[in-house]
Design a protein around this motif. Structure first.
Motif, PDB file in Angstrom:
ATOM      1  N   VAL A   1      -5.225  -2.443  -9.459  1.00  0.00           N
ATOM      2  CA  VAL A   1      -3.960  -1.733  -9.241  1.00  0.00           C
ATOM      3  C   VAL A   1      -4.081  -0.811  -8.029  1.00  0.00           C
ATOM      4  O   VAL A   1      -3.235  -0.828  -7.124  1.00  0.00           O
ATOM      5  CB  VAL A   1      -3.567  -0.934 -10.503  1.00  0.00           C
ATOM      6  CG1 VAL A   1      -2.396  -0.019 -10.226  1.00  0.00           C
ATOM      7  CG2 VAL A   1      -3.253  -1.882 -11.650  1.00  0.00           C
ATOM      8  N   LEU A   2      -5.168  -0.031  -7.990  1.00  0.00           N
ATOM      9  CA  LEU A   2      -5.352   0.910  -6.875  1.00  0.00           C
ATOM     10  C   LEU A   2      -5.495   0.171  -5.544  1.00  0.00           C
ATOM     11  O   LEU A   2      -4.897   0.554  -4.533  1.00  0.00           O
ATOM     12  CB  LEU A   2      -6.582   1.785  -7.139  1.00  0.00           C
ATOM     13  CG  LEU A   2      -6.896   2.835  -6.087  1.00  0.00           C
ATOM     14  CD1 LEU A   2      -5.739   3.792  -5.919  1.00  0.00           C
ATOM     15  CD2 LEU A   2      -8.145   3.607  -6.448  1.00  0.00           C
ATOM     16  N   THR A   3      -6.275  -0.920  -5.555  1.00  0.00           N
ATOM     17  CA  THR A   3      -6.435  -1.708  -4.338  1.00  0.00           C
ATOM     18  C   THR A   3      -5.089  -2.255  -3.879  1.00  0.00           C
ATOM     19  O   THR A   3      -4.780  -2.256  -2.686  1.00  0.00           O
ATOM     20  CB  THR A   3      -7.412  -2.868  -4.607  1.00  0.00           C
ATOM     21  OG1 THR A   3      -8.566  -2.359  -5.254  1.00  0.00           O
ATOM     22  CG2 THR A   3      -7.817  -3.546  -3.326  1.00  0.00           C
ATOM     23  N   GLY A   4      -4.289  -2.727  -4.857  1.00  0.00           N
ATOM     24  CA  GLY A   4      -2.959  -3.234  -4.529  1.00  0.00           C
ATOM     25  C   GLY A   4      -2.127  -2.181  -3.822  1.00  0.00           C
ATOM     26  O   GLY A   4      -1.530  -2.446  -2.774  1.00  0.00           O
ATOM     27  N   ILE A   5      -2.122  -0.966  -4.368  1.00  0.00           N
ATOM     28  CA  ILE A   5      -1.326   0.100  -3.751  1.00  0.00           C
ATOM     29  C   ILE A   5      -1.850   0.403  -2.345  1.00  0.00           C
ATOM     30  O   ILE A   5      -1.074   0.532  -1.402  1.00  0.00           O
ATOM     31  CB  ILE A   5      -1.368   1.368  -4.634  1.00  0.00           C
ATOM     32  CG1 ILE A   5      -0.618   1.101  -5.943  1.00  0.00           C
ATOM     33  CG2 ILE A   5      -0.763   2.561  -3.911  1.00  0.00           C
ATOM     34  CD1 ILE A   5      -0.783   2.176  -6.986  1.00  0.00           C
ATOM     35  N   MET A   6      -3.178   0.479  -2.203  1.00  0.00           N
ATOM     36  CA  MET A   6      -3.748   0.842  -0.896  1.00  0.00           C
ATOM     37  C   MET A   6      -3.494  -0.220   0.164  1.00  0.00           C
ATOM     38  O   MET A   6      -3.384   0.100   1.358  1.00  0.00           O
ATOM     39  CB  MET A   6      -5.252   1.067  -1.037  1.00  0.00           C
ATOM     40  CG  MET A   6      -5.592   2.377  -1.730  1.00  0.00           C
ATOM     41  SD  MET A   6      -7.298   2.415  -2.279  1.00  0.00           S
ATOM     42  CE  MET A   6      -8.173   2.807  -0.776  1.00  0.00           C
ATOM     43  N   LEU A   7      -3.430  -1.483  -0.240  1.00  0.00           N
ATOM     44  CA  LEU A   7      -3.227  -2.557   0.736  1.00  0.00           C
ATOM     45  C   LEU A   7      -1.789  -3.071   0.754  1.00  0.00           C
ATOM     46  O   LEU A   7      -1.507  -4.104   1.363  1.00  0.00           O
ATOM     47  CB  LEU A   7      -4.186  -3.716   0.438  1.00  0.00           C
ATOM     48  CG  LEU A   7      -5.656  -3.450   0.725  1.00  0.00           C
ATOM     49  CD1 LEU A   7      -6.499  -4.611   0.263  1.00  0.00           C
ATOM     50  CD2 LEU A   7      -5.883  -3.207   2.213  1.00  0.00           C
ATOM     51  N   ALA A   8      -0.870  -2.350   0.087  1.00  0.00           N
ATOM     52  CA  ALA A   8       0.534  -2.773   0.031  1.00  0.00           C
ATOM     53  C   ALA A   8       0.659  -4.197  -0.507  1.00  0.00           C
ATOM     54  O   ALA A   8       1.425  -5.005   0.011  1.00  0.00           O
ATOM     55  CB  ALA A   8       1.205  -2.626   1.394  1.00  0.00           C
ATOM     56  N   GLU A   9      -0.135  -4.493  -1.530  1.00  0.00           N
ATOM     57  CA  GLU A   9       0.071  -5.735  -2.277  1.00  0.00           C
ATOM     58  C   GLU A   9       0.586  -5.338  -3.660  1.00  0.00           C
ATOM     59  O   GLU A   9       0.333  -4.220  -4.107  1.00  0.00           O
ATOM     60  CB  GLU A   9      -1.253  -6.494  -2.380  1.00  0.00           C
ATOM     61  CG  GLU A   9      -1.637  -7.105  -1.034  1.00  0.00           C
ATOM     62  CD  GLU A   9      -3.073  -7.577  -0.974  1.00  0.00           C
ATOM     63  OE1 GLU A   9      -3.755  -7.530  -2.008  1.00  0.00           O
ATOM     64  OE2 GLU A   9      -3.504  -7.972   0.117  1.00  0.00           O
ATOM     65  N   PRO A  10       1.330  -6.222  -4.357  1.00  0.00           N
ATOM     66  CA  PRO A  10       1.955  -5.784  -5.606  1.00  0.00           C
ATOM     67  C   PRO A  10       0.936  -5.221  -6.601  1.00  0.00           C
ATOM     68  O   PRO A  10       0.023  -5.931  -7.023  1.00  0.00           O
ATOM     69  CB  PRO A  10       2.580  -7.064  -6.146  1.00  0.00           C
ATOM     70  CG  PRO A  10       2.815  -7.907  -4.957  1.00  0.00           C
ATOM     71  CD  PRO A  10       1.686  -7.591  -4.011  1.00  0.00           C
TER      72      PRO A  10
ATOM     73  N   CYS B   1      -3.713  15.550   8.418  1.00  0.00           N
ATOM     74  CA  CYS B   1      -3.627  15.002   9.781  1.00  0.00           C
ATOM     75  C   CYS B   1      -2.753  13.745   9.836  1.00  0.00           C
ATOM     76  O   CYS B   1      -2.018  13.529  10.792  1.00  0.00           O
ATOM     77  CB  CYS B   1      -5.013  14.666  10.308  1.00  0.00           C
ATOM     78  SG  CYS B   1      -6.053  16.087  10.596  1.00  0.00           S
ATOM     79  N   PHE B   2      -2.866  12.887   8.818  1.00  0.00           N
ATOM     80  CA  PHE B   2      -2.188  11.586   8.878  1.00  0.00           C
ATOM     81  C   PHE B   2      -1.158  11.420   7.767  1.00  0.00           C
ATOM     82  O   PHE B   2      -0.789  10.301   7.427  1.00  0.00           O
ATOM     83  CB  PHE B   2      -3.235  10.462   8.785  1.00  0.00           C
ATOM     84  CG  PHE B   2      -4.286  10.531   9.838  1.00  0.00           C
ATOM     85  CD1 PHE B   2      -3.990  10.129  11.136  1.00  0.00           C
ATOM     86  CD2 PHE B   2      -5.553  11.023   9.580  1.00  0.00           C
ATOM     87  CE1 PHE B   2      -4.952  10.200  12.126  1.00  0.00           C
ATOM     88  CE2 PHE B   2      -6.526  11.099  10.563  1.00  0.00           C
ATOM     89  CZ  PHE B   2      -6.220  10.685  11.844  1.00  0.00           C
ATOM     90  N   GLY B   3      -0.719  12.539   7.177  1.00  0.00           N
ATOM     91  CA  GLY B   3       0.233  12.474   6.057  1.00  0.00           C
ATOM     92  C   GLY B   3       1.482  11.681   6.394  1.00  0.00           C
ATOM     93  O   GLY B   3       1.988  10.910   5.573  1.00  0.00           O
ATOM     94  N   GLY B   4       1.978  11.856   7.619  1.00  0.00           N
ATOM     95  CA  GLY B   4       3.187  11.149   8.017  1.00  0.00           C
ATOM     96  C   GLY B   4       2.994   9.647   7.985  1.00  0.00           C
ATOM     97  O   GLY B   4       3.828   8.908   7.470  1.00  0.00           O
ATOM     98  N   ALA B   5       1.857   9.191   8.507  1.00  0.00           N
ATOM     99  CA  ALA B   5       1.592   7.749   8.532  1.00  0.00           C
ATOM    100  C   ALA B   5       1.423   7.206   7.114  1.00  0.00           C
ATOM    101  O   ALA B   5       1.894   6.108   6.797  1.00  0.00           O
ATOM    102  CB  ALA B   5       0.350   7.465   9.368  1.00  0.00           C
ATOM    103  N   VAL B   6       0.770   7.983   6.252  1.00  0.00           N
ATOM    104  CA  VAL B   6       0.569   7.535   4.874  1.00  0.00           C
ATOM    105  C   VAL B   6       1.919   7.416   4.158  1.00  0.00           C
ATOM    106  O   VAL B   6       2.230   6.397   3.537  1.00  0.00           O
ATOM    107  CB  VAL B   6      -0.378   8.508   4.124  1.00  0.00           C
ATOM    108  CG1 VAL B   6      -0.412   8.200   2.649  1.00  0.00           C
ATOM    109  CG2 VAL B   6      -1.773   8.449   4.716  1.00  0.00           C
ATOM    110  N   LEU B   7       2.739   8.474   4.277  1.00  0.00           N
ATOM    111  CA  LEU B   7       4.036   8.465   3.596  1.00  0.00           C
ATOM    112  C   LEU B   7       4.931   7.345   4.136  1.00  0.00           C
ATOM    113  O   LEU B   7       5.592   6.624   3.374  1.00  0.00           O
ATOM    114  CB  LEU B   7       4.718   9.827   3.782  1.00  0.00           C
ATOM    115  CG  LEU B   7       6.067   9.990   3.099  1.00  0.00           C
ATOM    116  CD1 LEU B   7       5.944   9.791   1.595  1.00  0.00           C
ATOM    117  CD2 LEU B   7       6.668  11.358   3.376  1.00  0.00           C
ATOM    118  N   THR B   8       4.942   7.172   5.467  1.00  0.00           N
ATOM    119  CA  THR B   8       5.734   6.096   6.064  1.00  0.00           C
ATOM    120  C   THR B   8       5.263   4.740   5.545  1.00  0.00           C
ATOM    121  O   THR B   8       6.078   3.866   5.233  1.00  0.00           O
ATOM    122  CB  THR B   8       5.599   6.142   7.599  1.00  0.00           C
ATOM    123  OG1 THR B   8       5.820   7.476   8.029  1.00  0.00           O
ATOM    124  CG2 THR B   8       6.593   5.231   8.251  1.00  0.00           C
ATOM    125  N   GLY B   9       3.935   4.579   5.451  1.00  0.00           N
ATOM    126  CA  GLY B   9       3.391   3.333   4.923  1.00  0.00           C
ATOM    127  C   GLY B   9       3.909   3.052   3.523  1.00  0.00           C
ATOM    128  O   GLY B   9       4.369   1.946   3.230  1.00  0.00           O
TER     129      GLY B   9
END
Lengths: 318, 318, 318
Positions: free
Chosen positions: A67-76, C62-70
Motif C-alpha cells: 500500500v505504501l509503495t503504491g502511494i509513493m509511486l502513484a500506483e493504485p 524544501c520540497f513540500g510543494g512538489a510532494v503535494l502537487t504530486g
C-alpha cells in the motif's frame, strides 16, 4: 572464505533465490502480522465491535508495504486487493486468529517453537519484499539509488512505517511517536537490507545478488530467532549506530579527542553491557535521559543546553 | 410477481436507468450534503472565520466519493475540480446555504417536505454513484469482485469514509471513531448496494441491471423518506446483521444452541422493539454496553473477559 | 507608464524570466526553509533524537510543494527524490544548519543582512514554482482555471499547506489549526500569485507573462524585505480582504449602509492603524475576539448569536 565450499554455497544461494514465497512463507507472514495486531492493546475489543475495521487493519498489517509503495509511486494503493489468492489467504488467517472457536488457532501459534519458526519464515519474506520494492523502483526511475532505497525500505517495512494511520483505522491516534522518530528493530534491519541491495543493484557493492540474499536472509533469520529465544531486544549494530551518531550528529565531535582506543573501548563496553554510551554521559544523564529514546544515548545537547524553549519541548518525547 | 405488469416494470426501470442526474438530482445532492456540513457542530463558526476552509470542506462533502476513488485508483484526486459545471453549481449552493442574506435558503430547505424531497432525490444519485464507481473499477481491474465492491462503496459513501480528514480541514480531530468502527446508515446501505451491483456485474446475481437499479433506488428512497418522517434511525437489516455477527464473529456460536426457533424469536423481537439483541444479553449488559456502539449488541466477549488490558482499552470506545 | 523606459523594462523582465534558479536561488530557498524548521519548537531536540525524522521533515519543508502537487495530480510524491543534485544540496544544507560544529552556519545565516538577502532570494523562487505548477496543471488539464490556480498554489506554498503532516513526522499534532483556517502571509501571497498567473495564462489578464513575473517578483521581494526589516507582519491587501469578506461572507451586508465614504474611511484607518476592522466591532469585540484569527475582524455573527452550540465550538479556535 577458505572454510566454505564455494560450489555448495552457490547451490544453496541459488536454491534460496529460486524459493517460492507463495504459499508457505506468505502464510507465515500473514500469521505473524495478524498476531502482532491482535497483541496490540485494544485490538481484541475492536474485533468484537467492528470486524470490518479489524479486517482492514489486518490487511494493512499484511500488505502495508504494498500500500505504501503504491502511494509513493502513484500506483493504485488498492492494488493488493486485486491479488485474490493472497487476500483470501490473509482473510482466512485473520478470521482464524481472531474468531476461531475456543481460540485454538491463536493458542497454537503462541507456542514458543511454533512462533519462532513462523517468525523465522516471515523474516525470509523480508528479503523478497525488499527486492520486489527495488525492482519496482527500477521500473520507474532506473538506477536512482535514493529511490531504490526508499521504495525497498517502504515495501519491506511498510506496516511499521504507516503504523500511525493503521492505528487510526482502529480509532487510536498516537502522534507523539512514529517509526522515523523511534525506529523499531524490523524497520532498522529492513533499512539496512534496502541499502545493501540497492548498492548491489547499482554495482557499488561487488557481490553476487544471490550470495547477498543468502547472507542477509540467514542473518535476519538467525538474529530474529536469537532475539525471540533470549528475549533480547538489542540491535546488533548498535555500536556502529552509536559511533555514526556521535561522529555525525552531535556537533561536538573532535577528531583529536576520539582516539581509536576510546572508540574500541566504547564498542566493547557496548557489546558487553546494556547501558550503551554511558561512558561519555555521566555528567549529563539527568537532563537528557528522557529525550533519548534510541539506544544511542550521550551527552549531546550540552552545547545547546541554553535553548530553553527546547528544554520544554523535550517533555513531549518522554 | 403476479401483481406486476412485467412490461410496465421494464419500461419504468428503463426510464429510471436513462434518467440524467445533471442538474436536478445533482443539485439535491449538493444541497443535502452542504446542509449536513452546516449542521455539524462548529461549521457555522468556521464559515465566519475561514470561508475557504468551509468551501473546501463543502466540496469534500459533495465530491468526497470522487476524491477517495481517485486516491484509491491513483487517479488525480483533484479531478472533480476539472468538472467546472458541477463545481460552480456546488459552490453556488454552498454560498447560498451558508451566506444568503437573512438565511432564506437554509430556512427554506429545512422545511420538512422540502427536506424529504431533497433527501429522496439525493438517495437516487447514490445508485448512479455506486455504478459509476464499479465501472471505474472495471476499467482498471476487469471483473475483480473485491475491487468493484471497494470502489463502488468508496464512490457512493466517500464523504462519510473520509470524514476524519474532512473534519481535519475544519480543525476538528476525532480519531476515536470513524465510519469503519461505527458505520452510519448511508455507509451501510451503500455497502449493500455496492455488493449487489458488483455481484450483478460479475453474473453471480441473475437479475437485469435496470431491474436491480429500480429496486435498489426505490428501496433507498422509500426507506430514507420513512426514516425522516418517523424520526427512526434503525437499520432495516439489523436482524440479519445481528445474526451474521453472532454466527461469524462472537467465537462462541454453538450450532446446537441456536435453534431455528430462537433465531426467529430474536428477529421478531428485534423488529418489534428497539432494544435489539437484549434477549441474550441480560447478564452481561453492564460491562458490555459502553463498548458496543453498533446496533448489534450481545454478550460477546465473555469468553475473554479475563483480558484485563482490553477491559481498559474498551473505555476508548465509550 | 511614462516614467518607465519601456524597452529597458522589457529587457529587465526578459532577463528575469531567463534567470536560472539552480543553484543560487535554490540554495537560498533550502537555507531559509531549513532555518524555518529549526526555529520551530521541538525541532532542535528532535534533531538530536532522530536525525532521520529531522532530515525527512527538512525535505518536506524544501520540497513540500512538489510532494503535494504530486499527490494532487497522481504523480509519484517521491519524485523530488529522483532529482539527485537538489536533494544532495538540500541535505548538505540541512546538515550544516543542524549539526555544523560550533553552529557556525546557523549563527552566520541568522545575521540580519544575510537573512534578508536569503529571504529575498527565496521569494524569487516562489514565482518560478507557481509557474511550474501552472505548467504541470496545463499538461494534464489544459486551460482549466481552477486546477491551474490550485496546482500553482500547492506548488508555491506546499510546505505550508501540508504543515499538519510535516509536524506529524516530528511527533507533533495540531489539528486545531491549518493553513486553510488561518492562512499565513506566504500562503496568501502565493494564492494571489497563482490567481494572477492563471488568469494571465487563460488570457483573462491582458499582460505579458514576463512583465507579470517582474512585477510579482519585485512586489514579493520588496514586501518581504520590508516586513523583515520593520518587523511588521501585516498583509498588504488586508483592507481589500476585509472588504471582500464583509461584502461576501457576513450575510448582513446592506448596500445602502455601506457607503463609499465608509469603505474609504475603513481602508484608510486600516492602513494607518494596526487594529483593523475595529471601527465596526466595538459592541461585539469581547465575544468575538477569540474566534477571529484572521486579520479580518468584525461583528459578523451577531445575526446568529443565538446558535448556542456554536458559541461553545468557537472555543476550539482560540
Amino acid at each position: 572464505m577458505s572454510f566454505f565450499d564455494m560450489s555448495s554455497l552457490d547451490e544453496l544461494s541459488d536454491g534460496l533465490a529460486n524459493l517460492s514465497m507463495f504459499p508457505y512463507f506468505e502464510i507465515a507472514h500473514y500469521i505473524v502480522s495478524v498476531m502482532a495486531l491482535r497483541e496490540q492493546p485494544g485490538a481484541l475489543v475492536l474485533s468484537r465491535i467492528s470486524p470490518l475495521a479489524c479486517w482492514f487493519s489486518s490487511m494493512l498489517h499484511c500488505f502495508g508495504g504494498a500500500v505504501l509503495t503504491g502511494i509513493m509511486l502513484a500506483e493504485p494503493p488498492i492494488g493488493p486487493l486485486s491479488n485474490s489468492d493472497n487476500i483470501l489467504l490473509a482473510s482466512i488467517i485473520w478470521y482464524l486468529i481472531f474468531y476461531c472457536p475456543m481460540d485454538w488457532v491463536y493458542s497454537f501459534t503462541t507456542l514458543t517453537p511454533i512462533r519462532v519458526v513462523l517468525s523465522a519464515m516471515k523474516e525470509v519474506t523480508r528479503t523478497w519484499k525488499i527486492l520486489g520494492g527495488i525492482a519496482q523502483a527500477q521500473d520507474k526511475y532506473e538506477d536512482n539509488l535514493l529511490i531504490m532505497i526508499a521504495i525497498g525500505w517502504a515495501k519491506g517495512a511498510g506496516g511499521g512505517l504507516i503504523s500511525n494511520f493503521e492505528q487510526l483505522v482502529r480509532g487510536i491516534w498516537r502522534p507523539e511517536t512514529n517509526e522515523l522518530i523511534r525506529m523499531s528493530y524490523p524497520t532498522k534491519i529492513t533499512l539496512i537490507g534496502a541499502v545493501l541491495f540497492a548498492l548491489e543493484e547499482t554495482q557499488y557493492l561487488p557481490v553476487e545478488k544471490h550470495h547477498l540474499m543468502l547472507f542477509y536472509t540467514v542473518f535476519t533469520v538467525v538474529n530474529k530467532s536469537y532475539m525471540m529465544l533470549t528475549g533480547s531486544s538489542s540491535f546488533p549494530f548498535a555500536p556502529i549506530e552509536w559511533l555514526l551518531f556521535e561522529v555525525l550528529f552531535t556537533g561536538r565531535f573532535s577528531y583529536g579527542a576520539l582516539t581509536l582506543r576510546r572508540i574500541c573501548g566504547t564498542i566493547i563496553m557496548d557489546n558487553g553491557t546494556s547501558n550503551r554510551g554511558r561512558i561519555t554521559t555521566r555528567g549529563s544523564t539527568k537532563e537528557c535521559r528522557h529525550n533519548c529514546p534510541s539506544p544511542v544515548r550521550g551527552d549531546r545537547g550540552t552545547r545547546r543546553a541554553k535553548d530553553e524553549s527546547d528544554a520544554k519541548d523535550s517533555k513531549k518525547y518522554k
